[in-house]
Write a protein that holds these residues in place. Sequence first.
Motif, PDB file in Angstrom:
ATOM      1  N   MET A   1       0.832  -1.204   0.000  1.00  0.00           N
ATOM      2  CA  MET A   1       0.000   0.000   0.000  1.00  0.00           C
ATOM      3  C   MET A   1       0.865   1.251   0.000  1.00  0.00           C
ATOM      4  SD  MET A   1      -3.336  -0.464  -0.201  1.00  0.00           S
ATOM      5  CE  MET A   1      -4.149   0.956   0.531  1.00  0.00           C
ATOM      6  N   ARG A   2       1.935   1.238   0.781  1.00  0.00           N
ATOM      7  CA  ARG A   2       2.805   2.413   0.822  1.00  0.00           C
ATOM      8  C   ARG A   2       3.459   2.645  -0.535  1.00  0.00           C
ATOM      9  NH1 ARG A   2       3.067   6.910   3.478  1.00  0.00           N
ATOM     10  NH2 ARG A   2       2.610   5.752   5.391  1.00  0.00           N
ATOM     11  N   ARG A   3       3.936   1.571  -1.158  1.00  0.00           N
ATOM     12  CA  ARG A   3       4.547   1.722  -2.488  1.00  0.00           C
ATOM     13  C   ARG A   3       3.533   2.207  -3.505  1.00  0.00           C
ATOM     14  NH1 ARG A   3       7.238  -3.104  -0.924  1.00  0.00           N
ATOM     15  NH2 ARG A   3       5.720  -4.361  -2.070  1.00  0.00           N
ATOM     16  N   ARG A   4       2.310   1.698  -3.445  1.00  0.00           N
ATOM     17  CA  ARG A   4       1.266   2.158  -4.373  1.00  0.00           C
ATOM     18  C   ARG A   4       0.955   3.638  -4.143  1.00  0.00           C
ATOM     19  NH1 ARG A   4      -1.827  -2.194  -6.878  1.00  0.00           N
ATOM     20  NH2 ARG A   4      -0.321  -3.899  -6.996  1.00  0.00           N
ATOM     21  N   PHE A   5       0.918   4.050  -2.876  1.00  0.00           N
ATOM     22  CA  PHE A   5       0.666   5.459  -2.603  1.00  0.00           C
ATOM     23  C   PHE A   5       1.774   6.337  -3.185  1.00  0.00           C
ATOM     24  CE2 PHE A   5       1.736   9.167  -0.037  1.00  0.00           C
ATOM     25  CZ  PHE A   5       0.584   9.918  -0.211  1.00  0.00           C
ATOM     26  N   GLU A   6       3.014   5.946  -2.978  1.00  0.00           N
ATOM     27  CA  GLU A   6       4.127   6.739  -3.491  1.00  0.00           C
ATOM     28  C   GLU A   6       4.085   6.835  -5.010  1.00  0.00           C
ATOM     29  OE1 GLU A   6       7.417   4.697  -1.803  1.00  0.00           O
ATOM     30  OE2 GLU A   6       7.185   5.621   0.192  1.00  0.00           O
ATOM     31  N   GLU A   7       3.682   5.763  -5.662  1.00  0.00           N
ATOM     32  CA  GLU A   7       3.543   5.796  -7.112  1.00  0.00           C
ATOM     33  C   GLU A   7       2.392   6.712  -7.513  1.00  0.00           C
ATOM     34  OE1 GLU A   7       3.181   2.641 -10.869  1.00  0.00           O
ATOM     35  OE2 GLU A   7       3.086   1.927  -8.786  1.00  0.00           O
ATOM     36  N   ALA A  61       2.567  10.384  13.830  1.00  0.00           N
ATOM     37  CA  ALA A  61       1.528   9.625  13.157  1.00  0.00           C
ATOM     38  C   ALA A  61       1.217  10.248  11.804  1.00  0.00           C
ATOM     39  CB  ALA A  61       0.274   9.594  14.023  1.00  0.00           C
ATOM     40  N   GLY A  62       0.632   9.456  10.926  1.00  0.00           N
ATOM     41  CA  GLY A  62       0.339   9.993   9.610  1.00  0.00           C
ATOM     42  C   GLY A  62      -0.774   9.270   8.901  1.00  0.00           C
ATOM     43  N   VAL A  63      -1.439   9.999   8.007  1.00  0.00           N
ATOM     44  CA  VAL A  63      -2.475   9.468   7.129  1.00  0.00           C
ATOM     45  C   VAL A  63      -2.078   9.822   5.706  1.00  0.00           C
ATOM     46  CG1 VAL A  63      -4.888   9.662   6.419  1.00  0.00           C
ATOM     47  CG2 VAL A  63      -4.309   9.623   8.852  1.00  0.00           C
ATOM     48  N   ALA A  64      -2.056   8.844   4.818  1.00  0.00           N
ATOM     49  CA  ALA A  64      -1.722   9.048   3.415  1.00  0.00           C
ATOM     50  C   ALA A  64      -2.777   8.360   2.560  1.00  0.00           C
ATOM     51  CB  ALA A  64      -0.333   8.496   3.105  1.00  0.00           C
ATOM     52  N   LEU A  65      -3.470   9.123   1.715  1.00  0.00           N
ATOM     53  CA  LEU A  65      -4.563   8.600   0.910  1.00  0.00           C
ATOM     54  C   LEU A  65      -4.366   8.995  -0.547  1.00  0.00           C
ATOM     55  CD1 LEU A  65      -7.511   9.743   3.239  1.00  0.00           C
ATOM     56  CD2 LEU A  65      -6.433   7.488   3.219  1.00  0.00           C
ATOM     57  N   ILE A  73      -3.838   4.280 -10.288  1.00  0.00           N
ATOM     58  CA  ILE A  73      -3.170   3.265  -9.470  1.00  0.00           C
ATOM     59  C   ILE A  73      -4.210   2.551  -8.617  1.00  0.00           C
ATOM     60  CG2 ILE A  73      -1.456   2.807  -7.688  1.00  0.00           C
ATOM     61  CD1 ILE A  73      -0.252   3.666 -10.321  1.00  0.00           C
ATOM     62  N   ALA A  74      -4.369   1.264  -8.848  1.00  0.00           N
ATOM     63  CA  ALA A  74      -5.302   0.456  -8.072  1.00  0.00           C
ATOM     64  C   ALA A  74      -4.616  -0.079  -6.830  1.00  0.00           C
ATOM     65  CB  ALA A  74      -5.830  -0.696  -8.915  1.00  0.00           C
ATOM     66  N   PRO A  75      -5.372  -0.405  -5.790  1.00  0.00           N
ATOM     67  CA  PRO A  75      -4.761  -0.970  -4.575  1.00  0.00           C
ATOM     68  C   PRO A  75      -4.384  -2.425  -4.783  1.00  0.00           C
ATOM     69  CG  PRO A  75      -7.131  -0.950  -4.351  1.00  0.00           C
ATOM     70  CD  PRO A  75      -6.828  -0.242  -5.649  1.00  0.00           C
ATOM     71  N   PRO A  76      -3.448  -2.946  -3.999  1.00  0.00           N
ATOM     72  CA  PRO A  76      -3.135  -4.375  -4.068  1.00  0.00           C
ATOM     73  C   PRO A  76      -4.254  -5.199  -3.452  1.00  0.00           C
ATOM     74  CG  PRO A  76      -1.943  -3.363  -2.264  1.00  0.00           C
ATOM     75  CD  PRO A  76      -2.635  -2.247  -2.991  1.00  0.00           C
ATOM     76  N   GLN A 119       0.467   4.700  11.545  1.00  0.00           N
ATOM     77  CA  GLN A 119       0.518   5.123  10.155  1.00  0.00           C
ATOM     78  C   GLN A 119      -0.630   4.466   9.393  1.00  0.00           C
ATOM     79  OE1 GLN A 119       2.658   7.315   8.683  1.00  0.00           O
ATOM     80  NE2 GLN A 119       3.703   7.698  10.634  1.00  0.00           N
ATOM     81  N   LEU A 120      -1.419   5.290   8.710  1.00  0.00           N
ATOM     82  CA  LEU A 120      -2.546   4.792   7.930  1.00  0.00           C
ATOM     83  C   LEU A 120      -2.329   5.155   6.471  1.00  0.00           C
ATOM     84  CD1 LEU A 120      -6.295   4.917   8.828  1.00  0.00           C
ATOM     85  CD2 LEU A 120      -5.560   5.622   6.562  1.00  0.00           C
ATOM     86  N   VAL A 121      -2.505   4.201   5.580  1.00  0.00           N
ATOM     87  CA  VAL A 121      -2.412   4.455   4.145  1.00  0.00           C
ATOM     88  C   VAL A 121      -3.610   3.807   3.477  1.00  0.00           C
ATOM     89  CG1 VAL A 121      -0.941   2.439   3.754  1.00  0.00           C
ATOM     90  CG2 VAL A 121      -0.933   4.313   2.101  1.00  0.00           C
ATOM     91  N   GLY A 122      -4.201   4.514   2.519  1.00  0.00           N
ATOM     92  CA  GLY A 122      -5.408   3.996   1.900  1.00  0.00           C
ATOM     93  C   GLY A 122      -5.724   4.680   0.601  1.00  0.00           C
ATOM     94  N   CYS A 123      -6.827   4.256  -0.021  1.00  0.00           N
ATOM     95  CA  CYS A 123      -7.214   4.829  -1.300  1.00  0.00           C
ATOM     96  C   CYS A 123      -8.734   4.825  -1.433  1.00  0.00           C
ATOM     97  CB  CYS A 123      -6.579   4.041  -2.448  1.00  0.00           C
ATOM     98  SG  CYS A 123      -7.121   2.314  -2.535  1.00  0.00           S
ATOM     99  N   PHE A 124      -9.211   5.713  -2.305  1.00  0.00           N
ATOM    100  CA  PHE A 124     -10.619   5.778  -2.688  1.00  0.00           C
ATOM    101  C   PHE A 124     -10.710   5.541  -4.190  1.00  0.00           C
ATOM    102  CE2 PHE A 124     -10.490   7.979   1.300  1.00  0.00           C
ATOM    103  CZ  PHE A 124     -11.695   7.645   1.914  1.00  0.00           C
ATOM    104  N   THR A 125     -11.705   4.780  -4.613  1.00  0.00           N
ATOM    105  CA  THR A 125     -11.829   4.413  -6.022  1.00  0.00           C
ATOM    106  C   THR A 125     -11.932   5.638  -6.914  1.00  0.00           C
ATOM    107  OG1 THR A 125     -12.920   2.358  -5.386  1.00  0.00           O
ATOM    108  CG2 THR A 125     -13.186   3.074  -7.669  1.00  0.00           C
ATOM    109  N   ASP A 126     -12.797   6.583  -6.552  1.00  0.00           N
ATOM    110  CA  ASP A 126     -12.985   7.809  -7.331  1.00  0.00           C
ATOM    111  C   ASP A 126     -13.520   8.880  -6.398  1.00  0.00           C
ATOM    112  OD1 ASP A 126     -13.585   9.840  -9.111  1.00  0.00           O
ATOM    113  OD2 ASP A 126     -14.436   8.508 -10.627  1.00  0.00           O
TER     114      ASP A 126
END
Length: 342
Positions: A1-7, A61-65, A73-76, A119-126
């Motif tokens: 997830m972290r690598r996907r976020f950085e990309e 602490a951190g949140v990355a979305l 970029i889709a999530p794993p 540390q929280l990392v995540g994504c939203f579809t759209d």
Amino acid sequence: MRRRFEEAATLAPAAPARQTGILAGRDFSVTLAGSALAAAVGPSLAHLAGKALSGAPDSGAGVALWDCAAAGIAPPDVPGGADWIAAGEGWRVTSHGQGRYLCEERPASLLWLDRREAQLVGCFTDARNLGCADRARPLQRVMSELCRSLGIQEIHAALIGKQGRGVLLVGAGGRGKTTASLDALHGGLQFLGDDSVAIGEDGANRLCGYSLYASARVRPQQLSRWPGFHGQWQFPAPPEEKALLLPHTFAPQNLACGVQIAALAIPVVARRGVRIERTSGLAAFHALVDESRDNRRFGMTAAEFRCLSRLTRTIPCFHLEVGDDPAEVAAAIGGLIDREAA
């Protein structure tokens, strides 16, 4: 997830929106990749921005979305072999790595929390399609576990402040927490949340309340109660049952991140004038624990139970009848804070 976020942060059309600040006495950062995502969920978290304690850009602490549609970029995939699984309508939470990692899956989002590192990392579809609930509280169920990583406890309550002191409004949904807290904001008091806030101890062992989201959701038939908020409501498409208010966009001076708790109040909407009368700590404890099921989302630790017990045993508790006049309600809440903080 972290690598996907950085990309995703590299591929998104606009540079990520990043803010640093403090949450419950710890450095806290929020990074949002995708302009639509920053516009959708940024305002509910923007009040937490400020000068970090350490000055280091990546401490605390951190949140990355990220926005999958904006970055492409889709999530794993979520791995199998979970430690435990909890699920409900439209969501699934799993624990991994002997409890270190928590994952929340929903149709339009995926969130991963590293409990040990906060540390929280995540994504939203759209992000263009996010409804009011996600805009108001984008971290959903994992927020309670993020708070635990920070040494504080999320509770189902509202919080109003004045000059560093505050009143915690507790009770089941529909009792009047949002109404009373927006009355207070409309009357010039500080708003720290209408439904989801956190409690904990500061360095002097004083019980404090902390803001998590600067947002509120209200049914459309109630909006005429607050004429000062006219033109500030957001209405989703397709329509939802509640409209969204983001005070940071029009009244940032009336937001606060934390206050010392001076009083607890159990609100109830009444068709008469405002009335405040003393009640027992047992009644307040019942309102916090029995009437508020969100406190038991992932169970309650013994330390959290003791914190709620101490809160209702040592802080003055009241019943608050919320009348028809928002100005009277705001004045009553402000007066209660003044009296109990003296």
